[in-house]
Design an enzyme around this catalytic site. Structure first.
Site, mmCIF file in Angstrom:
data_model
loop_
_atom_site.group_PDB
_atom_site.id
_atom_site.type_symbol
_atom_site.label_atom_id
_atom_site.label_comp_id
_atom_site.label_asym_id
_atom_site.label_seq_id
_atom_site.Cartn_x
_atom_site.Cartn_y
_atom_site.Cartn_z
ATOM 1 C CD GLU A 63 -2.994 -0.521 2.439
ATOM 2 O OE1 GLU A 63 -2.935 0.554 3.077
ATOM 3 O OE2 GLU A 63 -3.680 -1.482 2.798
ATOM 4 C CG ASP A 74 -3.966 7.705 8.494
ATOM 5 O OD1 ASP A 74 -3.757 6.484 8.641
ATOM 6 O OD2 ASP A 74 -4.290 8.207 7.411
#
Ligand SMILES: Cc1ncc(COP(=O)(O)O)c(C=O)c1O
Lengths: 278, 391
Positions: A63, A74
């Site tokens: 990724e 995040d």
């Protein structure tokens, strides 16, 4: 694996699996577990070399994070990596151009992970075709849930880009089959109710959610968010087909470990998965 | 201008859209929480028991209805008849309390025991902290470190009310980043915690729900205007636009009339002014962003308007032409702030001084007209900052 399980799933792509899903199914068919590290694109001068090194160290797919100014899913590590890459001048275009130049050297399928506005701003069609042109197989846009993903997913399908959907621990039973039907590449089983980041221990929700998803799909089911150590990856793979690891890897990048240092950590994950599940 | 089937400022579509704007752009992990909130709000809003309890709180606790004030001195100075809707006189000093009491009551009905909120100027944080104290709930408020420095008084008020104020230290360290931190916090605790969002932004159902909780401003003002305008409506209804809740509240009372609706943005935070659509914080709306879609930092003298986005319904009102949006500079705002203090003895919040700054600039065009201006808050929180500027 039976022949039936190897056929393209009902509701899957008409043309069979994409490159990302094929690679993950391959690993599973050989009795192995999939390891997919997340690396922030544009972070430092050697991020592309690091990606190549990580591929050689045993990643089944990679990724590549395209930094966004407001990454709400995040935690602090990936936020910091985002901010640093952005301040170093990384743009979606610069990252895609570099990946395009190196896709032969990377050797394993890649998926871009970013947020919807990056794709929306470029235009879904254009963004999907620039991923395809860069040789990128998949895409994860975590702020496009099932209800909002349609417009993007149609463009991605048309460009041959596999859109991976997330499934949350709190998703009701009836939602899971619909998520799996719309997901391509693999199903991203979210390990816990929270944001990315390394935790002391694996959350109970990690294996529980993966088991619920595996009960309704033949697609590879990988757990990400809250998987931070080789031991945790091995633990979650008692149920899941693989693990996605971001913050632990990106921490190494932020520390300046360089391609060899980051690849060393990936090799540890690879070894832990191979040892636990051979 | 073509009005949508149900008229302007009604219910959004089933997928939370106002025209092309809105939606629920959140990670899968937040979808169940947003859907739960949508169901809970629909049920509560249709329940006369809930509405009665909220009305009682707004009256007995917040001090509603807020007055409508004629401004003879200011009006003669500008040549425009100005009516102020006095949200500054509410308990806690701004319109934010209307929304917060609605959401806290709803959170209680949903069985939540904690509140979490973002704040810019601190007005929404103070209102949320106040409701948390009243309802006996735990409360955490995220605030950018830049705002913590310029709104010290409100930080202390929140702490006094028993709320934990946490610093948002990433990005531009203002309202946008406080929203990010609050979303990150909420996802882990949504089973026990309600996210008390402070404006008409965020994922569905927030833009709709917050506007409905602020509608009381417009409905009261409509009745109050009718009394003094012989059953008529003002020519213009204006309000400052950060996320857009005080504007949405007062516009909602006049959307079905011929009144001109004017939102006023800071020049350094003019999401509608730039009119580039984007996706952040849960909805598709106009958004200040760079050529790659990175969200830009807003820059305004007023912490409450320092936001690069805008509520999706405002984008829709702008795109359809039902409302227009003007921009004013910090210098014009400072002048308007002083003007209202000097002429009417009202020290207002810097946010609503934006609306007055536009009226003042447009006074030639508005000559002889009646303008209803939403005075969304009082200026106590800004006096320190203005002392530094005006000496
Ligand atoms: C007094 C006042 N007015 C206006 C605003 C801006 O918010 P909104 O646009 O949602 O009304 C704020 C925000 O803090 C405020 O404190």
């Amino acid at each position: 694996m039976t022949e039936a399980a190897d056929a393209a799933p009902p509701g899957g792509t008409e043309h069979g699996w994409g490159r990302l899903e094929s690679a993950l199914r391959d690993r599973r068919n050989r009795g192995g577990k999939c390891f997919v590290p997340y690396l922030t694109g544009g972070l430092g001068d050697d991020w592309l070399e690091t990606i190549c090194a990580v591929a050689a160290a045993g990643a089944d797919a990679i990724e590549i994070g395209v930094p966004f100014s407001d990454p709400v899913m995040d935690g602090t590590v990936i936020q910091q990596a985002n901010d640093r890459a952005l301040s170093e001048g990384a743009t979606p275009q610069s990252i895609l151009a570099e990946v395009r130049g190196a896709s032969a050297d990377i050797g394993v399928p890649t998926a871009v992970m970013t947020y919807a506005n990056i794709a929306h701003h470029m235009g879904y069609e254009r963004f999907a075709s620039s991923l395809a042109e860069a040789g990128i197989s998949g895409c994860i846009l975590p702020d496009l849930p099932l209800e909002e993903v349609g417009e993007w997913a149609a463009c991605a399908d048309a460009a041959g880009v596999e859109t991976v959907l997330l499934a949350a621990p709190t998703a009701p039973d009836e939602r899971l089959p619909r998520l799996c039907a719309r997901s391509r590449g693999f199903v991203y089983s979210v390990g816990l109710m929270g944001i990315t980041g390394v935790r002391e221990a694996l959350a109970a929700s990690a294996t529980r959610t993966a088991a619920r998803i595996k009960a309704v799909t033949d697609m590879p089911v990988l757990v990400g968010v809250g998987v931070g150590t080789p031991a945790q990856a091995a633990e979650v793979c008692r149920v899941a087909d693989g693990a996605v690891v971001g913050s632990a890897i990106v921490t190494r990048m932020l520390e300046g470990a360089g391609p060899d240092g980051v690849a060393g950590l990936v090799a540890e994950f690879r070894a832990a998965l191979d040892a636990a599940h051979s | 201008m073509t009005a949508p089937a149900g008229g302007f400022m009604g219910e959004p579509s089933a997928d939370g859209r106002f025209g092309d704007f809105g939606g629920m752009f959140v990670p899968e992990t937040l979808v169940p929480a947003c859907q739960e909130l949508d169901r809970a709000f629909r049920s509560a809003w249709g329940d006369p028991g809930f509405r009665g309890e909220l009305d009682r709180l707004l009256r007995d606790y917040a001090g509603r209805p807020s007055p409508l004030t004629e401004c003879p001195n200011l009006s003669s100075e500008l040549g425009v008849r100005i009516l102020l809707k006095r949200e500054d006189l509410n308990h806690t000093g701004s319109h934010k309390i209307n929304n917060v009491l609605g959401q806290a009551l709803l959170a209680q009905r949903m069985g939540k025991t904690s509140l979490v909120a973002e704040t810019g100027a601190g007005q929404h944080g103070v209102a949320t902290a106040t409701a948390a104290a009243l309802f006996g709930m735990d409360c955490v408020v995220y605030m950018g470190t830049v705002d913590i420095a310029r709104q010290e008084l409100n930080v202390f008020r929140m702490r006094l009310l028993g709320t934990e104020v946490r610093a948002a230290e990433t990005g531009s360290r203002t309202l946008k980043d406080a929203v990010n931190e609050t979303l990150r916090h909420w996802v882990a605790v949504a089973d026990t915690t309600h996210y008390c969002l402070g404006s008409v932004m965020g994922p569905h159902p927030y833009p709709w729900m917050v506007r409905e909780f602020q509608r009381v401003v417009g409905e009261e003002a409509r009745r109050q205007c009718a009394e003094i305008l012989d059953g008529g409506v003002p020519d213009v209804v204006t309000a400052a636009v950060g996320g857009g809740s005080n504007a949405a509240g007062i516009f909602a009372g006049f959307a079905d009339t011929g009144a001109r609706l004017v939102g006023v943005e800071p020049a350094g935070g003019a999401a509608v002014g730039r009119a580039v659509p984007g996706i952040v914080h849960g909805s598709r709306s106009y958004l200040m962003q760079d050529e790659w879609g990175q969200v830009l930092e807003a820059e305004s003298i007023s912490a409450g308007l320092d936001y690069p986005g805008v509520g999706p319904e405002h984008s829709h009102l702008a795109a359809t032409g039902r409302a227009t949006y003007e921009q004013v500079t910090d210098a014009e705002v400072i002048e308007a702030f002083s003007l209202l203090s000097r002429t009417e003895g009202i020290i207002c919040a810097l946010e609503c001084a934006h609306a007055l700054a536009w009226v003042s600039r447009a006074r030639a065009d508005l000559a002889g007209r009646t303008v209803l201006l939403n005075l969304s808050g009082r200026g106590d929180k800004d006096v320190d900052q203005m002392m530094g500027i005006l000496g």
